[in-house]
Structure formats: C-alpha cells, structure tokens
Design an enzyme around this catalytic site. Structure first.
Site, PDB file in Angstrom:
ATOM      1  N   ASN A 208      33.113   7.810 123.419  1.00  0.00           N
ATOM      2  CA  ASN A 208      32.021   7.311 122.576  1.00  0.00           C
ATOM      3  C   ASN A 208      30.697   7.853 123.117  1.00  0.00           C
ATOM      4  OD1 ASN A 208      30.973   5.363 124.638  1.00  0.00           O
ATOM      5  ND2 ASN A 208      33.061   4.581 124.395  1.00  0.00           N
ATOM      6  N   ASP A 274      38.702   0.652 123.183  1.00  0.00           N
ATOM      7  CA  ASP A 274      39.678  -0.415 122.930  1.00  0.00           C
ATOM      8  C   ASP A 274      41.100   0.120 122.868  1.00  0.00           C
ATOM      9  OD1 ASP A 274      37.976  -2.659 122.819  1.00  0.00           O
ATOM     10  OD2 ASP A 274      37.224  -1.983 120.881  1.00  0.00           O
ATOM     11  N   LYS A 284      48.082  21.686 126.340  1.00  0.00           N
ATOM     12  CA  LYS A 284      47.206  21.687 125.161  1.00  0.00           C
ATOM     13  C   LYS A 284      48.073  21.682 123.907  1.00  0.00           C
ATOM     14  CE  LYS A 284      43.866  24.312 122.607  1.00  0.00           C
ATOM     15  NZ  LYS A 284      43.731  25.631 122.073  1.00  0.00           N
ATOM     16  N   PHE A 322      28.366  -7.134 127.599  1.00  0.00           N
ATOM     17  CA  PHE A 322      27.477  -6.587 126.582  1.00  0.00           C
ATOM     18  C   PHE A 322      28.209  -6.675 125.249  1.00  0.00           C
ATOM     19  CE2 PHE A 322      23.513  -4.343 127.707  1.00  0.00           C
ATOM     20  CZ  PHE A 322      23.452  -4.686 129.051  1.00  0.00           C
ATOM     21  N   LYS A 336      31.965 -13.438 120.155  1.00  0.00           N
ATOM     22  CA  LYS A 336      32.493 -12.639 121.275  1.00  0.00           C
ATOM     23  C   LYS A 336      32.296 -13.359 122.616  1.00  0.00           C
ATOM     24  CE  LYS A 336      32.521  -8.062 120.470  1.00  0.00           C
ATOM     25  NZ  LYS A 336      31.979  -6.705 120.356  1.00  0.00           N
ATOM     26  N   LYS A 340      35.531 -13.941 124.845  1.00  0.00           N
ATOM     27  CA  LYS A 340      35.689 -13.273 126.146  1.00  0.00           C
ATOM     28  C   LYS A 340      35.593 -14.283 127.291  1.00  0.00           C
ATOM     29  CE  LYS A 340      35.173  -8.793 124.622  1.00  0.00           C
ATOM     30  NZ  LYS A 340      35.897  -7.553 124.945  1.00  0.00           N
TER      31      LYS A 340
HETATM   32  O1  PMT Z   1      25.247   3.806 127.953  1.00  0.00           O
HETATM   33  P1  PMT Z   1      24.040   3.841 127.035  1.00  0.00           P
HETATM   34  O2  PMT Z   1      23.928   5.149 126.279  1.00  0.00           O
HETATM   35  O3  PMT Z   1      22.773   3.485 127.764  1.00  0.00           O
HETATM   36  O4  PMT Z   1      24.262   2.738 125.895  1.00  0.00           O
HETATM   37  C1  PMT Z   1      24.283   1.392 126.252  1.00  0.00           C
HETATM   38  C2  PMT Z   1      25.377   0.635 125.494  1.00  0.00           C
HETATM   39  C3  PMT Z   1      25.043   0.618 124.017  1.00  0.00           C
HETATM   40  C4  PMT Z   1      26.750   1.284 125.724  1.00  0.00           C
HETATM   41  C5  PMT Z   1      25.376  -0.820 126.109  1.00  0.00           C
HETATM   42  O5  PMT Z   1      24.127  -1.399 125.908  1.00  0.00           O
HETATM   43  C6  PMT Z   1      26.475  -1.667 125.499  1.00  0.00           C
HETATM   44  O6  PMT Z   1      26.331  -2.255 124.438  1.00  0.00           O
HETATM   45  N1  PMT Z   1      27.654  -1.750 126.185  1.00  0.00           N
HETATM   46  C7  PMT Z   1      28.841  -2.428 125.702  1.00  0.00           C
HETATM   47  C8  PMT Z   1      29.595  -1.554 124.759  1.00  0.00           C
HETATM   48  C9  PMT Z   1      30.882  -2.208 124.275  1.00  0.00           C
HETATM   49  O7  PMT Z   1      31.944  -1.756 124.608  1.00  0.00           O
HETATM   50  O8  PMT Z   1      30.692  -3.299 123.565  1.00  0.00           O
HETATM   51  P2  PMT Z   1      31.891  -4.181 122.882  1.00  0.00           P
HETATM   52  O9  PMT Z   1      31.188  -5.140 122.017  1.00  0.00           O
HETATM   53  O10 PMT Z   1      32.886  -3.274 122.269  1.00  0.00           O
HETATM   54  O11 PMT Z   1      32.576  -4.896 124.108  1.00  0.00           O
HETATM   55  C10 PMT Z   1      32.155  -6.172 124.571  1.00  0.00           C
HETATM   56  C11 PMT Z   1      32.249  -6.234 126.073  1.00  0.00           C
HETATM   57  O12 PMT Z   1      33.622  -6.129 126.489  1.00  0.00           O
HETATM   58  C12 PMT Z   1      31.495  -5.168 126.825  1.00  0.00           C
HETATM   59  O13 PMT Z   1      30.896  -5.760 127.951  1.00  0.00           O
HETATM   60  C13 PMT Z   1      32.571  -4.178 127.253  1.00  0.00           C
HETATM   61  O14 PMT Z   1      32.242  -3.541 128.491  1.00  0.00           O
HETATM   62  C14 PMT Z   1      33.787  -5.099 127.413  1.00  0.00           C
HETATM   63  N2  PMT Z   1      35.068  -4.442 127.113  1.00  0.00           N
HETATM   64  C15 PMT Z   1      35.313  -3.920 125.873  1.00  0.00           C
HETATM   65  C16 PMT Z   1      36.550  -3.395 125.590  1.00  0.00           C
HETATM   66  C17 PMT Z   1      37.541  -3.407 126.580  1.00  0.00           C
HETATM   67  N3  PMT Z   1      38.737  -2.893 126.341  1.00  0.00           N
HETATM   68  N4  PMT Z   1      37.288  -3.941 127.777  1.00  0.00           N
HETATM   69  C18 PMT Z   1      36.081  -4.463 128.063  1.00  0.00           C
HETATM   70  O15 PMT Z   1      35.850  -4.954 129.168  1.00  0.00           O
END
Ligand code: PMT
Length: 394
Positions: A208, A274, A284, A322, A336, A340
């Site tokens: 991403n 995810d 490849k 986040f 969320k 979580k």
């Molecule tokens: O890196 P930058 O370019 O500065 O951009 C910052 C950002 C936009 C990436 C950052 O501010 C941000 O939003 N990070 C979280 C991105 C994310 O994966 O969000 P989510 O809503 O999909 O996930 C929620 C939370 O679960 C996040 O804390 C994530 O780290 C965590 N997660 C998600 C999926 C997963 N399989 N395991 C996780 O732990």
C-alpha cells in the site's frame, strides 16, 4: 519555574531585536541560565553590552575564538537545553532550513539536537514570499517549533502579518517545551511504521502507499521526550534508537510479539496488509497464453493489533491503534476501537490527498475507549505526533 534550565537566546538582525532584552529578563526572573548569541547584524539593533548585562553572561558573535578548547558552536549547542531564535529574519530562516552555517548562530542551529523555537519577524511581503514559506514548512517538518508572527502595524510602516509574536507566547512555549521534553524518560515505547510487503512471487508483491512518515514522526518525538524507542518498520531508516526492519505482516507480528513483555506502550501506525498470497512462488511467475485472467488466492494475515490487545491481561501495555478510512470515518473508527480492544484509536481520512498516506501532513481524531475524542486540525505529521503523545500521556 525554569530553575536549572539553560536557555540559548539567539538574536538575528531585525528591529524586533530590542524586544528580546525583556525576554531575557523574563527568563532570568524565572531562574534560568541564559546565554545569548547574535548574528553580526543583530548588533545594529541592540548592543552586546546590554545583552551581556541582562544575561549575566558573555555574548557570542564570533565563531572562531582562539581561547576555546572546543569549537564555540559545539560548546553552545552542548550546554543549552533549548535554543530560542527570536527575532528570526527571513535570511536566517533560509540558512537554517538549507543547512547553511556561515556564522556562529547558524552553525549552532545546525549542530543543535535539542528543541529549537523560532519566532520569525519581518515585513509582511517577506513573510508571504513563497521561498520563505517553503523554508518555514521545511523547518516545521523537521520538528522545529515555529511561533507564527502576528498581524498588525509593522515597524516598516506596513500593516500585515510579520510582527514578532508576544514575549509571553515565546516564554510559555519555552516553558511548555522544557516541561514536556523528557516526559517519557524511562518508558519503553514500540511504534510500527510503513506498509507491509506481501510477496506473490520473487519479483511481485501486494502493498500500500504508506511511507512510514507518521510512525517515524511518532518514534522521533517519543525519542526526543526521553523514551526508549523501538521502531518496527518496513522502511529503511537510520535512527539513534532501535530500528527493527520487517517486510511482511507476519514479520511484524513476530517483532511486536518479541518486545511485547518489555513494552509500556505500543502504537500501531503501520498499514498492515489484511491479506497475503496463499502460495508464494519461489520463481518469477510466467505470463501464459491461455485466457486474460489469473487469480491469486489470498489468505487472512494475523490482526496484530487485535491479537496484542487480547494477549494483555491487565491494562498494560497501553495500546494505540490507527484507523485508516475513506468514508464514515468516525462511525467506523468507533466500531474499530471496540472490535480491536485498544485504549486509543487515531482516525485519519485516507481518501484525502493533502493528508494521510505519503503526505507530510495529517488531520486526525483521537478516540479513547472512555468515549472521549479530540480532533487535531491539519498539521505537519511531526506536530500531530507531538499532540498524540501529549494526549496519550495525559
Ligand atoms: O505511513 P504514512 O505514509 O505516513 O501514512 C500514515 C498512515 C495513513 C498509514 C497512518 O496514519 C495510518 O492510518 N495507519 C494505519 C493504517 C491501517 O492499516 O489502518 P486499518 O484501519 O486498516 O487498521 C487498523 C489498525 O489495525 C492499525 O493500527 C493497523 O496497524 C492494525 N492492523 C491492521 C491490519 C492487520 N492485519 N493487523 C493490524 O495490526
């Protein structure tokens, strides 16, 4: 209030230099130890003798003094807890933003590793100049605190933005910075950053647009505030704290798991994929002649945030997630947070180009499990990071 603190007041050549005499008195009244450095042009507006008397210290202007065993700019930088550049002219701002060190003051600023406050003062046309604004943005992004000038009647006769902010504002910011600076001393903080890289074959992957900037800004800020920081990141960076480089969500899960027991606070700013490819080809993959479509089977990655929240038995460590959403930001974030099980969730809108993924800026809402929330307006990620740590600390 400032007892035992070493403040380096740095004066550049603008008419507002005369006001700094009173600022020095304010610092002295609060029991700070004040040293003053000036650019040669500052001395057109205030005398060395005045500054020497007020600060009760010698005033530095010359860079190369034969009496010193250590280069002057290094000893000034080592001694001070904070550097306050006021008034800061467009000229000095430009030099600092571009790493130019052609006098004692700019050399100290370049060598300074502790907080620097900059209070610009200049003609309104100069303040609005694109190059000046670019330099100001550069400094903000690098973690300098800019105390924006005020609007009003200027010494040059113009009316507009460019007047030095109030001395009270400079004093209060100095106090606040020195008080919050080392708030996190002794705390172990783990921060994740960047987008995970999930291989499909030896040359292709799913990922991403996360640049890691948000997580890195948090790690830098926590480090400056005295924390023992571990940054678990997919991005290559060199830092004075521990950096654990990972690639996939599974690598990240392992790294977070290994440090979990010793950590006081975990902040998950990384964009974790995810899903990952179920089977990763160790070659490849070839384009075939049959059909126009191929399918890659995906399997769910571990939800690291959810997992660590379930793993803790008490409220230790503090866990901050986040939330990246492109619609219904707050509604989805609230859901969320509960799903979580973390203590705080930082919600940001990733559909906007001027914040979020890859941008130097962000605009977030901090939601807490108690139902409180705080909106932080758009600002540099370095500023947002400061405010997030401040809110969590509170
Ligand atoms: O890196 P930058 O370019 O500065 O951009 C910052 C950002 C936009 C990436 C950052 O501010 C941000 O939003 N990070 C979280 C991105 C994310 O994966 O969000 P989510 O809503 O999909 O996930 C929620 C939370 O679960 C996040 O804390 C994530 O780290 C965590 N997660 C998600 C999926 C997963 N399989 N395991 C996780 O732990």
């Amino acid at each position: 209030m400032l007892s035992g603190k070493n403040i380096l007041v740095a004066i550049t050549g603008g008419i507002a230099a005369y006001k700094i005499c009173e600022l020095i008195r304010m610092y002295k009244r609060a029991n700070a130890n004040v040293r003053v450095v000036c650019t040669p042009s500052a001395l057109h507006f205030v005398t060395k003798l005045t500054l020497q008397n007020l600060s009760q210290n010698e005033v530095g202007v010359e860079e190369f003094s034969p009496e010193q065993y250590k280069p002057e700019h290094i000893s000034y930088a080592d001694e001070a807890d904070i550097m306050v550049i006021a008034p800061a002219t467009a000229n000095t701002i430009g030099k600092i933003a571009n790493g130019i060190c052609d006098n004692l003051l700019t050399s100290i600023a370049c060598a300074f590793t502790k907080p620097i406050l900059i209070a610009p003062a200049m003609n309104c046309g100069m303040w609005d100049n694109n190059f000046v604004q670019e330099n100001i943005s550069k400094l903000k992004n690098a973690g300098f605190t800019i105390l924006e000038p005020e609007s009003g009647f200027l010494a040059c006769g113009y009316e507009g933005k460019g007047r030095l902010c109030s001395l009270e504002e400079i004093f209060n910011k100095t106090l606040e910075t020195l008080q919050t600076q080392k708030k996190l001393t002794g705390k172990n903080i783990l921060i994740t950053a960047g987008g995970t890289i999930e291989p499909i074959d030896t040359v292709r992957y799913i990922s991403n647009y996360s640049s890691g900037k948000m997580g890195i800004a948090l790690a830098d800020c926590a480090y400056k505030q005295g924390a023992n920081v571990e940054l678990v990141t997919t991005v290559d960076v060199e830092k004075p704290y521990t950096v654990t480089k990972v690639k996939t969500a599974q690598d990240m899960q392992k790294a977070v798991g290994q440090s979990f027991a010793q950590t006081d606070c975990i902040i998950m700013a990384a964009a974790v994929a995810d899903y990952r490819a179920k089977n990763v080809a160790n070659y490849k993959m070839k384009k075939t002649d049959d059909g126009n479509e191929i399918s890659i089977e995906l399997v769910k990655n571990p939800d690291i945030l959810k997992e660590i929240c379930q793993k803790r038995t008490t409220s230790h460590p503090l866990i901050v997630g986040f939330c990246a959403e492109s619609e219904n930001l707050l509604k989805n974030a609230k859901e969320k947070l509960v799903k979580k099980g973390c203590d705080y969730l930082i919600a940001n809108d990733i559909s906007r180009k001027d914040i979020g993924f890859s941008s130097d800026y962000n605009e977030v809402t901090i939601l807490s499990k108690n139902g409180d929330f705080k909106k932080l307006p758009r600002a540099a990620k370095t500023e947002i990071a400061k405010s997030i740590l401040e809110a969590i600390y509170e």
